[in-house]
Design a protein around this motif. Sequence first.
Motif, PDB file in Angstrom:
ATOM      1  N   PHE A  45       0.821  -1.208   0.000  1.00 28.03           N
ATOM      2  CA  PHE A  45       0.000   0.000   0.000  1.00 28.03           C
ATOM      3  C   PHE A  45       0.857   1.260   0.000  1.00 28.03           C
ATOM      4  O   PHE A  45       0.403   2.322  -0.408  1.00 28.03           O
ATOM      5  CB  PHE A  45      -0.973  -0.011   1.178  1.00 28.03           C
ATOM      6  N   GLU A  46       2.103   1.133   0.414  1.00 28.88           N
ATOM      7  CA  GLU A  46       3.044   2.244   0.354  1.00 28.88           C
ATOM      8  C   GLU A  46       3.266   2.709  -1.085  1.00 28.88           C
ATOM      9  O   GLU A  46       3.447   3.893  -1.349  1.00 28.88           O
ATOM     10  CB  GLU A  46       4.383   1.776   0.933  1.00 28.88           C
ATOM     11  N   ASN A  47       3.267   1.742  -2.024  1.00 26.74           N
ATOM     12  CA  ASN A  47       3.516   2.030  -3.439  1.00 26.74           C
ATOM     13  C   ASN A  47       2.259   1.892  -4.304  1.00 26.74           C
ATOM     14  O   ASN A  47       2.360   1.842  -5.518  1.00 26.74           O
ATOM     15  CB  ASN A  47       4.600   1.081  -3.973  1.00 26.74           C
ATOM     16  N   TRP A  48       1.106   1.813  -3.681  1.00 21.46           N
ATOM     17  CA  TRP A  48      -0.138   1.539  -4.408  1.00 21.46           C
ATOM     18  C   TRP A  48      -0.412   2.602  -5.457  1.00 21.46           C
ATOM     19  O   TRP A  48      -0.188   3.794  -5.230  1.00 21.46           O
ATOM     20  CB  TRP A  48      -1.305   1.479  -3.425  1.00 21.46           C
ATOM     21  N   ARG A  49      -0.885   2.187  -6.631  1.00 27.71           N
ATOM     22  CA  ARG A  49      -1.084   3.105  -7.761  1.00 27.71           C
ATOM     23  C   ARG A  49      -2.545   3.202  -8.218  1.00 27.71           C
ATOM     24  O   ARG A  49      -2.903   4.170  -8.874  1.00 27.71           O
ATOM     25  CB  ARG A  49      -0.253   2.627  -8.962  1.00 27.71           C
ATOM     26  N   MET A  50      -3.347   2.205  -7.957  1.00 27.00           N
ATOM     27  CA  MET A  50      -4.685   2.151  -8.556  1.00 27.00           C
ATOM     28  C   MET A  50      -5.761   2.633  -7.588  1.00 27.00           C
ATOM     29  O   MET A  50      -5.946   2.065  -6.519  1.00 27.00           O
ATOM     30  CB  MET A  50      -4.996   0.724  -9.001  1.00 27.00           C
ATOM     31  N   VAL A  51      -6.487   3.667  -8.005  1.00 28.14           N
ATOM     32  CA  VAL A  51      -7.581   4.205  -7.218  1.00 28.14           C
ATOM     33  C   VAL A  51      -8.859   4.072  -8.043  1.00 28.14           C
ATOM     34  O   VAL A  51      -8.920   4.545  -9.187  1.00 28.14           O
ATOM     35  CB  VAL A  51      -7.313   5.682  -6.848  1.00 28.14           C
ATOM     36  N   ILE A  52      -9.858   3.438  -7.471  1.00 31.20           N
ATOM     37  CA  ILE A  52     -11.115   3.239  -8.190  1.00 31.20           C
ATOM     38  C   ILE A  52     -11.952   4.518  -8.123  1.00 31.20           C
ATOM     39  O   ILE A  52     -12.039   5.159  -7.072  1.00 31.20           O
ATOM     40  CB  ILE A  52     -11.873   2.017  -7.642  1.00 31.20           C
ATOM     41  N   VAL A  53     -12.523   4.914  -9.266  1.00 26.27           N
ATOM     42  CA  VAL A  53     -13.319   6.140  -9.306  1.00 26.27           C
ATOM     43  C   VAL A  53     -14.757   5.901  -9.783  1.00 26.27           C
ATOM     44  O   VAL A  53     -15.596   6.790  -9.647  1.00 26.27           O
ATOM     45  CB  VAL A  53     -12.644   7.241 -10.172  1.00 26.27           C
ATOM     46  N   ASN A  54     -15.028   4.707 -10.329  1.00 26.01           N
ATOM     47  CA  ASN A  54     -16.389   4.425 -10.802  1.00 26.01           C
ATOM     48  C   ASN A  54     -16.581   2.923 -10.923  1.00 26.01           C
ATOM     49  O   ASN A  54     -15.666   2.204 -11.354  1.00 26.01           O
ATOM     50  CB  ASN A  54     -16.626   5.090 -12.163  1.00 26.01           C
ATOM     51  N   THR A  55     -17.775   2.458 -10.555  1.00 25.63           N
ATOM     52  CA  THR A  55     -18.161   1.068 -10.804  1.00 25.63           C
ATOM     53  C   THR A  55     -19.626   1.032 -11.221  1.00 25.63           C
ATOM     54  O   THR A  55     -20.434   1.855 -10.777  1.00 25.63           O
ATOM     55  CB  THR A  55     -18.000   0.161  -9.557  1.00 25.63           C
ATOM     56  N   ASN A  56     -19.941   0.087 -12.089  1.00 27.77           N
ATOM     57  CA  ASN A  56     -21.310  -0.180 -12.511  1.00 27.77           C
ATOM     58  C   ASN A  56     -21.482  -1.686 -12.560  1.00 27.77           C
ATOM     59  O   ASN A  56     -20.632  -2.385 -13.127  1.00 27.77           O
ATOM     60  CB  ASN A  56     -21.585   0.408 -13.904  1.00 27.77           C
ATOM     61  N   VAL A  57     -22.575  -2.179 -11.974  1.00 28.40           N
ATOM     62  CA  VAL A  57     -22.823  -3.615 -11.926  1.00 28.40           C
ATOM     63  C   VAL A  57     -24.233  -3.899 -12.414  1.00 28.40           C
ATOM     64  O   VAL A  57     -25.196  -3.291 -11.926  1.00 28.40           O
ATOM     65  CB  VAL A  57     -22.651  -4.170 -10.489  1.00 28.40           C
ATOM     66  N   ASP A  58     -24.339  -4.812 -13.373  1.00 29.65           N
ATOM     67  CA  ASP A  58     -25.635  -5.305 -13.845  1.00 29.65           C
ATOM     68  C   ASP A  58     -25.772  -6.752 -13.416  1.00 29.65           C
ATOM     69  O   ASP A  58     -24.920  -7.590 -13.746  1.00 29.65           O
ATOM     70  CB  ASP A  58     -25.737  -5.213 -15.376  1.00 29.65           C
ATOM     71  N   TYR A  59     -26.845  -7.042 -12.693  1.00 26.69           N
ATOM     72  CA  TYR A  59     -27.121  -8.399 -12.229  1.00 26.69           C
ATOM     73  C   TYR A  59     -28.023  -9.066 -13.266  1.00 26.69           C
ATOM     74  O   TYR A  59     -29.172  -8.676 -13.442  1.00 26.69           O
ATOM     75  CB  TYR A  59     -27.785  -8.357 -10.852  1.00 26.69           C
ATOM     76  N   ILE A  60     -27.487 -10.079 -13.957  1.00 30.72           N
ATOM     77  CA  ILE A  60     -28.176 -10.701 -15.083  1.00 30.72           C
ATOM     78  C   ILE A  60     -28.922 -11.966 -14.650  1.00 30.72           C
ATOM     79  O   ILE A  60     -30.076 -12.163 -14.993  1.00 30.72           O
ATOM     80  CB  ILE A  60     -27.161 -11.056 -16.214  1.00 30.72           C
ATOM     81  N   ASN A  61     -28.230 -12.843 -13.923  1.00 33.40           N
ATOM     82  CA  ASN A  61     -28.801 -14.090 -13.419  1.00 33.40           C
ATOM     83  C   ASN A  61     -28.364 -14.283 -11.974  1.00 33.40           C
ATOM     84  O   ASN A  61     -27.313 -13.797 -11.563  1.00 33.40           O
ATOM     85  CB  ASN A  61     -28.318 -15.294 -14.251  1.00 33.40           C
ATOM     86  N   GLN A  62     -29.154 -15.040 -11.230  1.00 27.72           N
ATOM     87  CA  GLN A  62     -28.811 -15.308  -9.840  1.00 27.72           C
ATOM     88  C   GLN A  62     -27.605 -16.245  -9.756  1.00 27.72           C
ATOM     89  O   GLN A  62     -27.373 -17.062 -10.632  1.00 27.72           O
ATOM     90  CB  GLN A  62     -30.005 -15.937  -9.129  1.00 27.72           C
TER      91      GLN A  62
END
Length: 133
Positions: A45-62
């Motif tokens: 985590f000291e060198n962490w580079r990736m920061v999430i800024v958006n997510t979208n989830v579609d639930y298609i089947n159970q």
Amino acid sequence: MFETKITPRVSETDGVGHINNTFIPTWLEAGRHELFKIFTPDLSFENWRMVIVNTNVDYINQIYFGQDVAVKTWIKKIGNTSIVLYEEIHQAGQVCVKATATYVNFNLKTQKPEPIPEDIRIQLKQHMLPESM
């Protein structure tokens, strides 16, 4: 494409017998493990580079307990400082979830996005979403 196997747990199953939708984002993140290593090889985590800024989830089947799932992750787009992922979760030969996530190559010390280096771009291109999808 990155592919990760997940074994659903009893504790992830809700009262109507399928995997509760609150666990799906965690499973999608588990599918990004090898991608995280491209940006931060030591996963510190000291060198962490990736920061999430958006997510979208579609639930298609159970999704149900008792049968493994496959989390599939592709690179959909590579920008100057960001990438867009396209993800699916499969169970029993069916697509159950379709999702996208956007990450920024972020310098935690300066608190600013940085261009994605060319060596990382080369690795990312090996996992691009096929145009036919």
